[in-house]
Motif scaffolding. Structure first.
Motif, PDB file in Angstrom:
ATOM      1  N   GLU A  66      -5.323   1.022  -3.534  1.00  0.00           N
ATOM      2  CA  GLU A  66      -4.200   1.454  -4.374  1.00  0.00           C
ATOM      3  C   GLU A  66      -2.981   0.626  -3.991  1.00  0.00           C
ATOM      4  O   GLU A  66      -2.597   0.563  -2.831  1.00  0.00           O
ATOM      5  N   VAL A 109       9.377  -2.349  -6.044  1.00  0.00           N
ATOM      6  CA  VAL A 109       9.717  -1.449  -4.941  1.00  0.00           C
ATOM      7  C   VAL A 109      10.919  -1.981  -4.165  1.00  0.00           C
ATOM      8  O   VAL A 109      11.858  -1.239  -3.848  1.00  0.00           O
ATOM      9  N   VAL A 146       4.754   1.727   1.556  1.00  0.00           N
ATOM     10  CA  VAL A 146       5.883   2.221   0.759  1.00  0.00           C
ATOM     11  C   VAL A 146       6.478   3.470   1.407  1.00  0.00           C
ATOM     12  O   VAL A 146       7.703   3.632   1.465  1.00  0.00           O
ATOM     13  N   THR A 190       0.844  -1.189   0.000  1.00  0.00           N
ATOM     14  CA  THR A 190       0.000   0.000   0.000  1.00  0.00           C
ATOM     15  C   THR A 190       0.883   1.243   0.000  1.00  0.00           C
ATOM     16  O   THR A 190       2.093   1.178   0.245  1.00  0.00           O
ATOM     17  N   ALA A 191       0.256   2.407  -0.240  1.00  0.00           N
ATOM     18  CA  ALA A 191       1.005   3.671  -0.246  1.00  0.00           C
ATOM     19  C   ALA A 191       1.645   3.930   1.115  1.00  0.00           C
ATOM     20  O   ALA A 191       2.789   4.407   1.197  1.00  0.00           O
ATOM     21  N   TYR A 215       5.918   2.752  -9.998  1.00  0.00           N
ATOM     22  CA  TYR A 215       5.480   1.448  -9.507  1.00  0.00           C
ATOM     23  C   TYR A 215       4.094   1.418  -8.872  1.00  0.00           C
ATOM     24  O   TYR A 215       3.606   0.360  -8.493  1.00  0.00           O
ATOM     25  N   ASP A 216       3.438   2.578  -8.734  1.00  0.00           N
ATOM     26  CA  ASP A 216       2.091   2.634  -8.168  1.00  0.00           C
ATOM     27  C   ASP A 216       1.070   2.417  -9.289  1.00  0.00           C
ATOM     28  O   ASP A 216       1.424   2.144 -10.430  1.00  0.00           O
ATOM     29  N   TYR A 245      -1.699   0.231  -9.475  1.00  0.00           N
ATOM     30  CA  TYR A 245      -2.549  -0.953  -9.504  1.00  0.00           C
ATOM     31  C   TYR A 245      -3.774  -0.728  -8.621  1.00  0.00           C
ATOM     32  O   TYR A 245      -3.707  -0.025  -7.611  1.00  0.00           O
ATOM     33  N   ARG A 246      -4.886  -1.347  -8.989  1.00  0.00           N
ATOM     34  CA  ARG A 246      -6.096  -1.283  -8.186  1.00  0.00           C
ATOM     35  C   ARG A 246      -6.582  -2.699  -7.944  1.00  0.00           C
ATOM     36  O   ARG A 246      -7.000  -3.399  -8.858  1.00  0.00           O
ATOM     37  N   ASN A 255       1.310   2.381 -14.689  1.00  0.00           N
ATOM     38  CA  ASN A 255       2.431   3.243 -14.296  1.00  0.00           C
ATOM     39  C   ASN A 255       3.515   3.255 -15.372  1.00  0.00           C
ATOM     40  O   ASN A 255       3.390   2.608 -16.410  1.00  0.00           O
ATOM     41  N   TYR A 259       1.101  -0.848  -4.918  1.00  0.00           N
ATOM     42  CA  TYR A 259       2.397  -0.779  -5.606  1.00  0.00           C
ATOM     43  C   TYR A 259       2.877  -2.200  -5.919  1.00  0.00           C
ATOM     44  O   TYR A 259       2.579  -3.142  -5.184  1.00  0.00           O
ATOM     45  N   ARG A 282       5.979   6.525  -6.924  1.00  0.00           N
ATOM     46  CA  ARG A 282       4.576   6.543  -7.340  1.00  0.00           C
ATOM     47  C   ARG A 282       4.463   6.520  -8.866  1.00  0.00           C
ATOM     48  O   ARG A 282       3.655   5.802  -9.439  1.00  0.00           O
TER      49      ARG A 282
END
Length: 619
Positions: free
Chosen positions: A350, A357, A321, A317-318, A341-342, A344-345, A455, A352, A338
């Motif tokens: 949200e 990462v 990270v 998750t954000a 590599y961010d 995805y859903r 991304n 990564y 972000r």
């Protein structure tokens, strides 16, 4: 030599006498011998390692100022004690609150499936080692005693098929049966367990000695869970990681039916109406329920990338990270992380890419596509060979940052990919190449989704691994030469480069139609990068084939019209290319770019016949 009895050894080592005799029978204690029906053991013998925990115990090493990153580590005990570990143990809490009989988690490759399955194994497995120490400082332990009570409670069967990528069914069968045999050996105390009957023990011996037949192996999960249930007086947990890898390989290499038949029997015995099953876990990329691998398994709960449950446990998750970046003194890199590599859903979360990462921090915060070439994408190549003009156009739209509306079936199956090329979007989504921007509705398990590239990393990977199939893996030097020819108006050089590419890189185009060549040229143009490539759009009095609108006002615009006919000679092909060029003029395909102020427009008529090409040009 001074000897001791099995009872003396059990007191010395802190394990049961029965466990000592089992280890002796299995040959795990050097020098042990049976005298008058009783085992005698060298007094200086060391206690054997507990084989039920395959990876052994880990001692805390002297740690550096910062823990190392777990690049490629899928062993939970090692990852959680020796490396920087992102705590995913609340997944256990979520599971225990509902406890479905069998859970299937479908996620892209390199999103932590194997590590999570090993975490579940270590948590639930009954061993002589006190494995609670791997959880006492984790989130699950703070949830209370009712969750702790499940720790170390069950015998566990654990199989991972992630490396079963063989070229024939015979090799695949040998690999699968060897993995099953190794898992049987991990439970060596069953060999002479008084709780198990002679028939079960005979099957056990055949499997560990590799003399079992296919019936023994197909029933192996059911047999092993039954023996564990009797031996421990407790039903077993069955964990199958990357269950669909042998199926995908079977599809690619021509033994699909054999793989599906074996898996159907194996899973049916272990997971369907099995009274010795406490609960089961499976992971994979595809659901493949329609293949009837899980036929009649009405206790299966599927958790896909579109579902909200368990949505934060695969990937980072954000917040996770950001915490990792702070730990490694790289909080100033969050925007770059972000961007790369961010995106995805999973459900409404949200996410990564965890593989990328981890590699980013491990490489000193160097941003590049770490996810590239971590798997074989022959399935994608196979589907693209069947794609039509509309699919090529939409794939190119994605590369331009646009969204595509499509129905997504998370239970798409491998033969369906070939027979229905539009299912490529479903495969790209569950494989990690696309994200869902919006899921509008659900009809019989299908979702009407707006999908896009997630991304910057995937834009690069998509370019290399997917669009490369559209232009037959052309060398970068060829791409540059074609770009130079296009933008200099050198139709002779352009014709020469395309001709060389067709001759050297492609097996046969004798039966290819215009749709194929359209995709071929469109994929080529999409790689150029200095223009907005669009296809099959209205302009003037018709629909052009390909347009390259310049990203900067100093560059020319380009319009390409394609024609293809079979068995043309050189003169006929030249006339066909001129017909294509005249169509650009007659239909006023340059209207759109002229309206947007593009002053210089290059027009190309390109004609194909088999492996031959002719190019006509007008500025």
């Amino acid at each position: 030599m001074v000897m001791m009895s099995a009872k003396e050894a059990s007191t010395l080592w802190g394990i049961s006498t029965r466990r000592v005799t089992t280890l002796c029978s299995a040959g795990k204690i050097p020098g042990a011998s049976k005298e008058n029906g009783s085992w005698q053991i060298p007094a200086n013998a060391e206690k054997p390692a507990d084989a039920r925990v395959r990876t052994g115990a880990y001692k805390k090493s002297t740690m550096p100022a910062h823990l190392p990153l777990p690049v490629g580590i899928s062993d939970y005990r090692l990852a959680s004690t020796e490396y920087y570990y992102v705590d995913k143990t609340l997944m256990i809490k979520d599971f225990l609150e509902q406890r479905p009989m069998v859970s299937l988690f479908t996620r892209p490759r390199r999103f932590g499936k194997t590590l999570n399955m090993d975490m579940l194994r270590v948590f639930f497995e009954k061993t002589e080692e006190d494995t609670s120490k791997y959880f006492t400082n984790k989130a699950i332990w703070a949830c209370g005693q009712k969750y702790r009570d499940y720790q170390g409670k069950y015998p566990v069967i654990f199989l991972t098929f992630k490396d079963v990528k063989r070229n024939t069914w015979e090799e695949t069968y040998a690999h699968l049966t060897r993995l099953i045999g190794e898992e049987y050996l991990r439970h060596a105390d069953l060999a002479d367990s008084p709780a198990c009957n002679d028939f079960e023990k005979a099957v056990y011996q055949r499997i560990v000695s590799s003399t079992a037949d296919s019936t023994d192996y197909i029933s192996s999960l059911k047999t092993l869970s039954s023996m564990l249930h009797k031996h421990y007086n407790c039903p077993a947990v069955i964990i199958i990681d990357e269950y669909d890898t042998p199926i995908q390989q079977g599809h690619l290499m021509g033994f699909y039916d054999d793989a599906v038949s074996f898996m159907r029997g194996l899973f049916s015995g272990g997971l369907k109406d099995n009274r010795s099953l406490a609960f089961g876990f499976l992971t994979g990329i595809l659901r493949v329920a329609k293949e009837s691998i899980f036929s009649g398994l009405n206790n299966l709960v599927v958790n896909s990338v579109l579902d909200k449950k368990y949505n934060t446990y695969f990937g980072f998750t954000a917040d996770e990270v950001a915490k990792m970046a702070a730990y490694y003194g790289a909080s100033d890199k969050l925007n770059e992380l972000r961007d790369w590599y961010d995106g995805y859903r999973f459900g409404d979360a949200e996410i990564y890419n965890p593989w990328s990462v981890i590699n980013y921090f491990s490489a000193g915060c160097e941003a590049r596509p770490y996810w590239l070439s971590t798997s074989n994408n022959d399935v994608i190549s196979e589907v693209l060979e069947q794609a039509d003009k509309d699919i090529y156009t939409q794939l190119t739209d994605l590369l331009q940052g646009k969204t595509v509306a499509t129905y997504v079936d998370t239970s798409v199956i491998y033969p369906q990919l070939q027979n229905n090329p539009s299912s490529i979007y479903s495969f790209l989504l569950v494989s990690g190449y696309l994200k869902v921007v919006k899921a509008e509705t659900s009809i019989s398990g299908d979702y009407l989704c707006h999908v896009a590239l997630p991304n910057r990393e995937i834009t690069y990977v998509y370019n290399k691994e997917i669009l490369s199939h559209l232009n037959v893996m052309m060398p970068q030097t060829t791409v540059v030469a074609i770009q130079e020819a296009l933008y200099s108006g050198d139709e002779s050089k352009l014709q020469q480069q395309i001709q060389t590419l067709l001759t050297q890189s492609v097996s046969s185009f004798d039966t290819a139609g215009e749709n194929f060549y359209h995709g071929f040229v469109l994929g080529l143009c999409a790689l150029l990068g200095n223009a907005y490539a669009t296809s099959n759009r209205e302009s003037g009095d018709g629909r052009y084939d390909i347009q390259l609108a310049p990203k900067t006002p100093t560059m020319p615009g380009i319009i390409i019209e394609l024609k293809a006919e079979k068995h043309c000679d050189t003169e006929q092909l030249q006339k066909l290319s001129q017909t294509a060029l005249n169509q650009i003029e007659d239909k006023k395909y340059d209207t759109e770019m002229l309206t947007h102020g593009v002053k210089s427009i290059y027009k190309y008529g390109v004609a194909f016949s088999g492996k031959n090409v002719e190019v006509a040009f007008k500025k």
